[in-house]
Design a protein around this motif. Sequence first.
Motif, PDB file in Angstrom:
ATOM      1  N   ARG A  11      -5.052   7.888  -5.493  1.00  0.00           N
ATOM      2  CA  ARG A  11      -6.223   7.623  -4.657  1.00  0.00           C
ATOM      3  C   ARG A  11      -5.860   7.768  -3.193  1.00  0.00           C
ATOM      4  O   ARG A  11      -4.687   7.638  -2.809  1.00  0.00           O
ATOM      5  CB  ARG A  11      -6.757   6.211  -4.940  1.00  0.00           C
ATOM      6  N   GLU A  12      -6.871   8.016  -2.385  1.00  0.00           N
ATOM      7  CA  GLU A  12      -6.640   8.137  -0.957  1.00  0.00           C
ATOM      8  C   GLU A  12      -6.211   6.794  -0.383  1.00  0.00           C
ATOM      9  O   GLU A  12      -6.749   5.745  -0.736  1.00  0.00           O
ATOM     10  CB  GLU A  12      -7.913   8.630  -0.249  1.00  0.00           C
ATOM     11  N   SER A  13      -5.252   6.841   0.523  1.00  0.00           N
ATOM     12  CA  SER A  13      -4.665   5.610   1.055  1.00  0.00           C
ATOM     13  C   SER A  13      -5.645   4.808   1.902  1.00  0.00           C
ATOM     14  O   SER A  13      -5.493   3.600   2.048  1.00  0.00           O
ATOM     15  CB  SER A  13      -3.420   5.948   1.882  1.00  0.00           C
ATOM     16  N   ARG A  14      -6.663   5.461   2.434  1.00  0.00           N
ATOM     17  CA  ARG A  14      -7.584   4.741   3.311  1.00  0.00           C
ATOM     18  C   ARG A  14      -8.650   3.977   2.536  1.00  0.00           C
ATOM     19  O   ARG A  14      -9.444   3.254   3.143  1.00  0.00           O
ATOM     20  CB  ARG A  14      -8.267   5.712   4.278  1.00  0.00           C
ATOM     21  N   TYR A  15      -8.696   4.128   1.209  1.00  0.00           N
ATOM     22  CA  TYR A  15      -9.672   3.423   0.389  1.00  0.00           C
ATOM     23  C   TYR A  15      -8.982   2.306  -0.399  1.00  0.00           C
ATOM     24  O   TYR A  15      -7.858   2.469  -0.885  1.00  0.00           O
ATOM     25  CB  TYR A  15     -10.375   4.367  -0.578  1.00  0.00           C
ATOM     26  N   LEU A  16      -9.671   1.181  -0.527  1.00  0.00           N
ATOM     27  CA  LEU A  16      -9.194   0.051  -1.314  1.00  0.00           C
ATOM     28  C   LEU A  16     -10.147  -0.131  -2.497  1.00  0.00           C
ATOM     29  O   LEU A  16     -11.184  -0.772  -2.387  1.00  0.00           O
ATOM     30  CB  LEU A  16      -9.158  -1.221  -0.460  1.00  0.00           C
ATOM     31  N   CYS A  17      -9.796   0.473  -3.632  1.00  0.00           N
ATOM     32  CA  CYS A  17     -10.664   0.446  -4.806  1.00  0.00           C
ATOM     33  C   CYS A  17     -10.019  -0.248  -5.996  1.00  0.00           C
ATOM     34  O   CYS A  17     -10.644  -0.352  -7.056  1.00  0.00           O
ATOM     35  CB  CYS A  17     -11.082   1.865  -5.201  1.00  0.00           C
ATOM     36  N   HIS A  18      -8.775  -0.702  -5.849  1.00  0.00           N
ATOM     37  CA  HIS A  18      -8.063  -1.334  -6.951  1.00  0.00           C
ATOM     38  C   HIS A  18      -7.013  -2.266  -6.358  1.00  0.00           C
ATOM     39  O   HIS A  18      -6.520  -2.022  -5.244  1.00  0.00           O
ATOM     40  CB  HIS A  18      -7.396  -0.267  -7.836  1.00  0.00           C
ATOM     41  N   PRO A  19      -6.656  -3.364  -7.051  1.00  0.00           N
ATOM     42  CA  PRO A  19      -5.620  -4.253  -6.503  1.00  0.00           C
ATOM     43  C   PRO A  19      -4.311  -3.550  -6.184  1.00  0.00           C
ATOM     44  O   PRO A  19      -3.567  -3.998  -5.308  1.00  0.00           O
ATOM     45  CB  PRO A  19      -5.439  -5.300  -7.610  1.00  0.00           C
ATOM     46  N   SER A  20      -3.996  -2.447  -6.878  1.00  0.00           N
ATOM     47  CA  SER A  20      -2.757  -1.732  -6.588  1.00  0.00           C
ATOM     48  C   SER A  20      -2.778  -1.064  -5.225  1.00  0.00           C
ATOM     49  O   SER A  20      -1.721  -0.643  -4.720  1.00  0.00           O
ATOM     50  CB  SER A  20      -2.499  -0.677  -7.668  1.00  0.00           C
ATOM     51  N   ASP A  21      -3.961  -0.938  -4.603  1.00  0.00           N
ATOM     52  CA  ASP A  21      -4.042  -0.380  -3.256  1.00  0.00           C
ATOM     53  C   ASP A  21      -3.804  -1.423  -2.172  1.00  0.00           C
ATOM     54  O   ASP A  21      -3.709  -1.082  -0.994  1.00  0.00           O
ATOM     55  CB  ASP A  21      -5.427   0.245  -3.036  1.00  0.00           C
ATOM     56  N   GLY A  22      -3.718  -2.696  -2.555  1.00  0.00           N
ATOM     57  CA  GLY A  22      -3.585  -3.768  -1.580  1.00  0.00           C
ATOM     58  C   GLY A  22      -2.146  -4.033  -1.178  1.00  0.00           C
ATOM     59  O   GLY A  22      -1.181  -3.538  -1.783  1.00  0.00           O
ATOM     60  N   GLU A  23      -2.001  -4.847  -0.151  1.00  0.00           N
ATOM     61  CA  GLU A  23      -0.686  -5.153   0.389  1.00  0.00           C
ATOM     62  C   GLU A  23       0.134  -6.009  -0.572  1.00  0.00           C
ATOM     63  O   GLU A  23       1.354  -5.859  -0.649  1.00  0.00           O
ATOM     64  CB  GLU A  23      -0.833  -5.869   1.727  1.00  0.00           C
ATOM     65  N   ALA A  24      -0.506  -6.914  -1.279  1.00  0.00           N
ATOM     66  CA  ALA A  24       0.235  -7.798  -2.186  1.00  0.00           C
ATOM     67  C   ALA A  24       0.924  -7.001  -3.290  1.00  0.00           C
ATOM     68  O   ALA A  24       2.089  -7.252  -3.627  1.00  0.00           O
ATOM     69  CB  ALA A  24      -0.713  -8.838  -2.789  1.00  0.00           C
ATOM     70  N   TRP A  25       0.212  -6.043  -3.875  1.00  0.00           N
ATOM     71  CA  TRP A  25       0.773  -5.219  -4.953  1.00  0.00           C
ATOM     72  C   TRP A  25       1.954  -4.408  -4.431  1.00  0.00           C
ATOM     73  O   TRP A  25       3.020  -4.352  -5.065  1.00  0.00           O
ATOM     74  CB  TRP A  25      -0.314  -4.304  -5.494  1.00  0.00           C
ATOM     75  N   LYS A  26       1.790  -3.767  -3.281  1.00  0.00           N
ATOM     76  CA  LYS A  26       2.854  -2.928  -2.719  1.00  0.00           C
ATOM     77  C   LYS A  26       4.056  -3.765  -2.301  1.00  0.00           C
ATOM     78  O   LYS A  26       5.210  -3.344  -2.467  1.00  0.00           O
ATOM     79  CB  LYS A  26       2.302  -2.145  -1.531  1.00  0.00           C
ATOM     80  N   HIS A  27       3.794  -4.957  -1.758  1.00  0.00           N
ATOM     81  CA  HIS A  27       4.904  -5.831  -1.380  1.00  0.00           C
ATOM     82  C   HIS A  27       5.682  -6.283  -2.610  1.00  0.00           C
ATOM     83  O   HIS A  27       6.927  -6.347  -2.589  1.00  0.00           O
ATOM     84  CB  HIS A  27       4.363  -7.041  -0.610  1.00  0.00           C
ATOM     85  N   PHE A  28       4.975  -6.574  -3.685  1.00  0.00           N
ATOM     86  CA  PHE A  28       5.646  -6.977  -4.920  1.00  0.00           C
ATOM     87  C   PHE A  28       6.507  -5.837  -5.468  1.00  0.00           C
ATOM     88  O   PHE A  28       7.618  -6.077  -5.954  1.00  0.00           O
ATOM     89  CB  PHE A  28       4.601  -7.401  -5.953  1.00  0.00           C
ATOM     90  N   ASP A  29       6.021  -4.607  -5.393  1.00  0.00           N
ATOM     91  CA  ASP A  29       6.806  -3.464  -5.856  1.00  0.00           C
ATOM     92  C   ASP A  29       8.080  -3.295  -5.047  1.00  0.00           C
ATOM     93  O   ASP A  29       9.134  -2.906  -5.585  1.00  0.00           O
ATOM     94  CB  ASP A  29       5.962  -2.192  -5.783  1.00  0.00           C
ATOM     95  N   ASP A  30       8.012  -3.578  -3.755  1.00  0.00           N
ATOM     96  CA  ASP A  30       9.206  -3.442  -2.910  1.00  0.00           C
ATOM     97  C   ASP A  30      10.234  -4.527  -3.212  1.00  0.00           C
ATOM     98  O   ASP A  30      11.445  -4.273  -3.164  1.00  0.00           O
ATOM     99  CB  ASP A  30       8.804  -3.509  -1.431  1.00  0.00           C
ATOM    100  N   VAL A  31       9.759  -5.720  -3.549  1.00  0.00           N
ATOM    101  CA  VAL A  31      10.685  -6.824  -3.809  1.00  0.00           C
ATOM    102  C   VAL A  31      11.303  -6.712  -5.199  1.00  0.00           C
ATOM    103  O   VAL A  31      12.486  -7.029  -5.395  1.00  0.00           O
ATOM    104  CB  VAL A  31       9.947  -8.177  -3.648  1.00  0.00           C
ATOM    105  N   TYR A  32      10.525  -6.244  -6.179  1.00  0.00           N
ATOM    106  CA  TYR A  32      11.004  -6.136  -7.560  1.00  0.00           C
ATOM    107  C   TYR A  32      10.858  -4.702  -8.046  1.00  0.00           C
ATOM    108  O   TYR A  32       9.942  -4.376  -8.810  1.00  0.00           O
ATOM    109  CB  TYR A  32      10.227  -7.085  -8.476  1.00  0.00           C
ATOM    110  N   PRO A  33      11.735  -3.806  -7.619  1.00  0.00           N
ATOM    111  CA  PRO A  33      11.604  -2.385  -8.009  1.00  0.00           C
ATOM    112  C   PRO A  33      11.834  -2.148  -9.499  1.00  0.00           C
ATOM    113  O   PRO A  33      11.280  -1.209 -10.065  1.00  0.00           O
ATOM    114  CB  PRO A  33      12.685  -1.691  -7.160  1.00  0.00           C
ATOM    115  N   GLU A  34      12.640  -2.994 -10.165  1.00  0.00           N
ATOM    116  CA  GLU A  34      12.875  -2.808 -11.600  1.00  0.00           C
ATOM    117  C   GLU A  34      11.594  -3.053 -12.396  1.00  0.00           C
ATOM    118  O   GLU A  34      11.324  -2.358 -13.377  1.00  0.00           O
ATOM    119  CB  GLU A  34      13.981  -3.750 -12.070  1.00  0.00           C
ATOM    120  N   PHE A  35      10.819  -4.038 -11.991  1.00  0.00           N
ATOM    121  CA  PHE A  35       9.544  -4.296 -12.659  1.00  0.00           C
ATOM    122  C   PHE A  35       8.567  -3.162 -12.401  1.00  0.00           C
ATOM    123  O   PHE A  35       7.785  -2.783 -13.275  1.00  0.00           O
ATOM    124  CB  PHE A  35       8.968  -5.623 -12.142  1.00  0.00           C
TER     125      PHE A  35
END
Length: 444
Positions: A241-265
């Motif tokens: 999806r385009e980065s400028r649109y927020l259409c799913h929780p995975s586009d939000g900051e919380a999801w991306k921050h969690f991916d950075d902290v736990y890359p294995e998950f």
Amino acid sequence: MGHLCLNGFKEGYYYWTCHGEKRPPIPPVDLDNYYYGGNKVREDFNDFEQMVMDAAGPSLGTYLEEQEFDCGEEMREDPNPEAKKNFDMLKAAQAPLYNGCASYSELSAAIQALSIKSDFNISETCFNQWVNFIGKAFPNDNRMPKNFYHAKKFVQKLGLGCIKIHCCPNGCMIYYSPDDKNLRNCKICGEDRFKSVIRNGKVREVPLKKMWYFPLIPRLQRLYSSMQTASQIRWHRENIRESRYLCHPSDGEAWKHFDDVYPEFEMDPRNVRLGLCADGFAPFDKTGRTYSCWPVILTPYNLPPWMCMRREFLFLTIIIPGPSNPKGRIDVYMQPLIDDLKLLWNSGVMTYVVSLHQNFVMKACLLCTINDFPAYGMLSGWMTMGKLACPICMDSTKAFTLEHSRKTTFFIVIANSCLLIIAIEGTRMLLERDETRHHFPHKG
């Protein structure tokens, strides 16, 4: 009343069978309307299919060996024993009651019979004679349950059972852990666990209070038993999806921050991200009776936006009974759910993916909580009243006390980022409270 006479009930309103309305006949299962990798998604599920969807997902697909789809070069594996049970149940959900019957399946007939027994309080002897008569009236190859025992045992395969857990009437503890199951008094306040009642001339012991827990892990595993949900569980990763649109929780900051902290998950897109919602309601409000019941609901955020908020994907996991508000002791009732969440996070559970013919270790995390501010205070343990009500803003709220009412008041617009941090902090504090609960027990 005039609006009701002119416009009638809204579309999709449930049939009032208790007021004389008749339920329409169940339509036959049309496999062409189900999703098998194409673009067709069925919406009009009947009540019995809704029950099976809660057990095995929205697709009443045929048995695994009857499905043909390309898995690429990936190795195909046999389903694990738990997944095998799910596929057998799906097959039974489509088996007609007898050859030529298009209205009822073996599963729907058993559920309908048990529902009638419950609605009209039919005795077990009457139920057995009734289903025995119907079985003899139908053709010889019918699959009508022989008696109450067989009907109940057949429906139990759905895995829709709940765990009834005895609780202390004061909310100090639940009799859940192996060390506490045999206790007869609360180890914190000393309150009795049972009371004696006379039923049918016999003295029986019944619990003073109990809660209901619907296991989370089997329901998450069954998301991968359906052709519809097994392929959509990776939607957040496979749909760019385009980065400028927020259409799913995975586009939000919380999801991306969690991916950075736990890359294995984050490496395996099949791992589940969960959102928890808890709030109370008064089921007997119209009668003037004071009673507060608290449900706890979880939903998987891996699914696309048009699916994760549908009824069948809102997993009711805990019902905390009243009559009073659990307040700061809500974490006591959430102990079974927290144990399952820890298991899913630390070691995971073996799960079979029907769309890939593979077994994998599924893990899950509690990404955020969804609740109002008072419920947030209950879940996290933070005092959401007074001058430091917001755990993020703290002193920046510029709170002041009204001169006459002596109430704390503040005027501030909380930014979206602040609310986002509150949701994440609520999840963290909820799990931390479970760690310290054994060291600092609640007082009676």
